[in-house]
Enzyme design. Sequence first.
Site, mmCIF file in Angstrom:
data_model
loop_
_atom_site.group_PDB
_atom_site.id
_atom_site.type_symbol
_atom_site.label_atom_id
_atom_site.label_comp_id
_atom_site.label_asym_id
_atom_site.label_seq_id
_atom_site.Cartn_x
_atom_site.Cartn_y
_atom_site.Cartn_z
ATOM 1 C CE LYS A 1 -1.781 1.563 4.085
ATOM 2 N NZ LYS A 1 -1.386 2.950 4.404
ATOM 3 C CG ASN A 2 2.206 2.722 3.542
ATOM 4 O OD1 ASN A 2 1.054 3.054 3.252
ATOM 5 N ND2 ASN A 2 2.584 2.485 4.794
ATOM 6 N NE ARG B 1 0.278 9.810 10.462
ATOM 7 C CZ ARG B 1 -0.121 8.842 9.636
ATOM 8 N NH1 ARG B 1 -1.270 8.264 9.829
ATOM 9 N NH2 ARG B 1 0.621 8.479 8.632
ATOM 10 C CB CYS C 1 -5.069 10.409 11.786
ATOM 11 S SG CYS C 1 -3.749 9.263 12.055
ATOM 12 C CG ASP D 1 2.960 1.088 9.572
ATOM 13 O OD1 ASP D 1 2.527 1.916 10.389
ATOM 14 O OD2 ASP D 1 3.285 1.391 8.405
ATOM 15 N NE ARG E 1 -7.005 4.214 5.483
ATOM 16 C CZ ARG E 1 -6.052 4.643 6.292
ATOM 17 N NH1 ARG E 1 -6.265 4.732 7.583
ATOM 18 N NH2 ARG E 1 -4.896 5.029 5.818
HETATM 19 N N1 EPU Z 1 6.374 14.316 11.202
HETATM 20 C C1 EPU Z 1 6.417 15.655 11.536
HETATM 21 N N2 EPU Z 1 6.288 16.579 10.538
HETATM 22 C C2 EPU Z 1 6.128 16.213 9.231
HETATM 23 C C3 EPU Z 1 6.094 14.860 8.893
HETATM 24 C C4 EPU Z 1 6.232 13.915 9.905
HETATM 25 O O1 EPU Z 1 6.552 15.996 12.696
HETATM 26 O O2 EPU Z 1 6.014 17.105 8.379
HETATM 27 C C5 EPU Z 1 6.517 13.301 12.260
HETATM 28 C C6 EPU Z 1 5.249 12.448 12.407
HETATM 29 O O3 EPU Z 1 4.276 13.062 13.212
HETATM 30 C C7 EPU Z 1 5.821 11.181 13.001
HETATM 31 C C8 EPU Z 1 7.198 11.064 12.333
HETATM 32 O O4 EPU Z 1 7.508 12.374 11.857
HETATM 33 O O5 EPU Z 1 5.982 11.341 14.374
HETATM 34 C C9 EPU Z 1 7.290 10.105 11.183
HETATM 35 O O6 EPU Z 1 6.171 10.281 10.325
HETATM 36 P P1 EPU Z 1 6.225 10.029 8.764
HETATM 37 O O7 EPU Z 1 6.077 11.332 8.065
HETATM 38 O O8 EPU Z 1 7.397 9.178 8.417
HETATM 39 O O9 EPU Z 1 4.886 9.188 8.543
HETATM 40 P P2 EPU Z 1 4.002 9.254 7.253
HETATM 41 O O10 EPU Z 1 4.841 9.497 6.077
HETATM 42 O O11 EPU Z 1 2.831 10.136 7.500
HETATM 43 C C10 EPU Z 1 4.213 6.718 6.606
HETATM 44 C C11 EPU Z 1 3.255 5.592 6.382
HETATM 45 C C12 EPU Z 1 2.669 5.168 7.720
HETATM 46 C C13 EPU Z 1 3.823 4.725 8.623
HETATM 47 C C14 EPU Z 1 4.827 5.878 8.771
HETATM 48 C C15 EPU Z 1 6.048 5.496 9.580
HETATM 49 C C16 EPU Z 1 2.444 6.018 4.160
HETATM 50 C C17 EPU Z 1 1.309 6.396 3.281
HETATM 51 N N3 EPU Z 1 2.208 6.034 5.481
HETATM 52 O O12 EPU Z 1 3.439 7.766 7.203
HETATM 53 O O13 EPU Z 1 1.825 4.049 7.468
HETATM 54 O O14 EPU Z 1 3.334 4.367 9.884
HETATM 55 O O15 EPU Z 1 5.264 6.314 7.467
HETATM 56 O O16 EPU Z 1 6.700 4.416 9.013
HETATM 57 O O17 EPU Z 1 3.507 5.691 3.681
HETATM 58 C C18 EPU Z 1 0.024 2.594 7.840
HETATM 59 O O18 EPU Z 1 0.268 2.080 6.739
HETATM 60 O O19 EPU Z 1 -0.786 2.094 8.663
HETATM 61 C C19 EPU Z 1 0.700 3.836 8.204
HETATM 62 C C20 EPU Z 1 0.267 4.629 9.177
#
Ligand code: EPU
Length: 419
Positions: free
Chosen positions: A22-23, A122, A117, A305, A398
Site C-alpha cells: 500500500k505505502n 501527524r 488522526c 506498523d 484501507r
Molecule cells: N512528522 C512531523 N512533521 C512532518 C512529517 C512527519 O513531525 O512534516 C513526524 C510524524 O508526526 C511522526 C514522524 O515524523 O511522528 C514520522 O512520520 P512520517 O512522516 O514518516 O509518517 P508518514 O509518512 O505520515 C508513513 C506511512 C505510515 C507509517 C509511517 C512510519 C504512508 C502512506 N504512510 O506515514 O503508514 O506508519 O510512514 O513508518 O507511507 C500505515 O500504513 O498504517 C501507516 C500509518
Amino acid sequence: MKKIVIEGGNSLKGTVTISGSKNAALPAVAACILTGGPHIIHSLPTLRDIMTIKTIMSGMGAEFHENEDHSLSVNTDNIIDHEASYDLVRTMRASILLLGPLLARLGKARISLPGGCAIGARPVNLHLKALSAMGVDMRLENGYINAEVKHMKGANIFFDIPTVTGTENIMMAAVTADGSTILNNAAKEPEIIDLADMLRKMGADIRGDGTDTIFIEGVKELKPAEHSIIPDRIEAGTFMIASAITQGDIRIQNCRPDHLYAVIEKLRAVGAEIEYGEDVFSIKGPKIIHSVDITTMPFPGFPTDLQAQFMTLMCIAKGSSIIEETIFENRFIHVSELERMGADITINGNQALVRGRDCLLAAPVMATDLRASASLILAGLVAVEGRTEVSRIYHLDRGYEALEEKFRALGANIRREED
Ligand code: EPU
C-alpha cells in the site's frame, strides 16, 4: 456496516501470497501526475486507500484503466484540476503526496490539510518547509494549502525527523526542478527506494535512496514508466506474527525478507522457527511464546506498523515485555480493546508493559485504525471461549487486501458478516 467474526483456536497452515505494498503504491500512483501517460503499474493492491487516490486524481483529469493482466494504466495527459478536497483528504492523509507532483507538473496545487488522526497529530510541516525552500509560495486558506511556484528550484533540505511521505513528496517535487536537491536525514524505507526506482524509469536522476542522503539532479523532461510495486512488508509481517501466535506453519511467498530483518530477529527470539530465501519465508510458531521487548524505529528498525500486531503476540507470551513506540504519540489505542479480551497491559507514556497471560478471551471489539484492526484479528485467531467480533473494519479495508480470505485459506475460522 460489516464486521469480521472469528472463532479462534485453529493453527494456521499452508501458503499465502503477499500483495503489493500500500505505502509504495500510493506514491507510485501520485508520481504518474509528473508527466502524461500511459504509465503502467503492476502488482497494485485492491484497497480502499488506492480507490481514494484514484478518485482524487480522476477529479483532476487522470484516467485509469485496468488491463487484462491486472496491471493498471494511468493516463495523466489532461490534468485540468489541482485540488484535493477535505472530504477525501480526511479519509486518507497520504493525499498530501499529490502536492509535490502537482507543483512539479502545473506549478500549483490546492490540497486540504489532513488534520490529526487516531494515531497522532501527524503534522506535514516538514513537507511544507522543504517546498518553501524550493521556492514554493504557500498560503493556508480555509484549511487548504494553496501552493504556487513559477520555477521550482533545487535546494539543500534537512529534515528534522526522517519522514516517509515527506521524503517522497520532495523527491517528486525535485525531479524536474532547476538544479540539484539534496535531502539530508531522509527516510530510508523500502517504499522510498521503490518510488526512486519508478522515477528513474521515468528519466529522473536520483542517487542515494535507501540511505539518509538523497541526491536529485533536476531533468528537463520525464517519460511514462512501467513499474511493479514491491510486496507489502507489513502484510508479510502480519502473517508471520499470525503463524507465531497460532503455532502455525506458514509459507509466505512473494515477499522481501530483506525488508523484514528486524521482525525476523524478534520473532526468532520469541521462539519461532524461520527460514527464508530471496522472496519466500517459512515460519513455524513456537509451543511456548517467549516475551521479547521491542522499540519501534524508522527502517531498518522494528516498524511502527507492526507494533500493535506484535503486542497481541506478547499478550499470550510467557513473562512480561516492554513495547516502546517512538514514531507516533498515540499508537496504543488498541490496548483498551485488547484488555476487553483479557490482556494485561499497563501504559506509561510511550511504553506499554505487557504481562503475558495463558490465553485471550473472545469478545466484541472495535477497530480504531488500520494496524489496530489487524492486531484484533490476530487476537481473535487465538481467543478461546466463543467468537470474537471486530467491528468498524473499514479501517482494515484501507490497507489489507482480502485479509480474511487469505486467513481462511490458511485454516482460520473467519468470515465477514453484516453488523
Ligand atoms: N512528522 C512531523 N512533521 C512532518 C512529517 C512527519 O513531525 O512534516 C513526524 C510524524 O508526526 C511522526 C514522524 O515524523 O511522528 C514520522 O512520520 P512520517 O512522516 O514518516 O509518517 P508518514 O509518512 O505520515 C508513513 C506511512 C505510515 C507509517 C509511517 C512510519 C504512508 C502512506 N504512510 O506515514 O503508514 O506508519 O510512514 O513508518 O507511507 C500505515 O500504513 O498504517 C501507516 C500509518
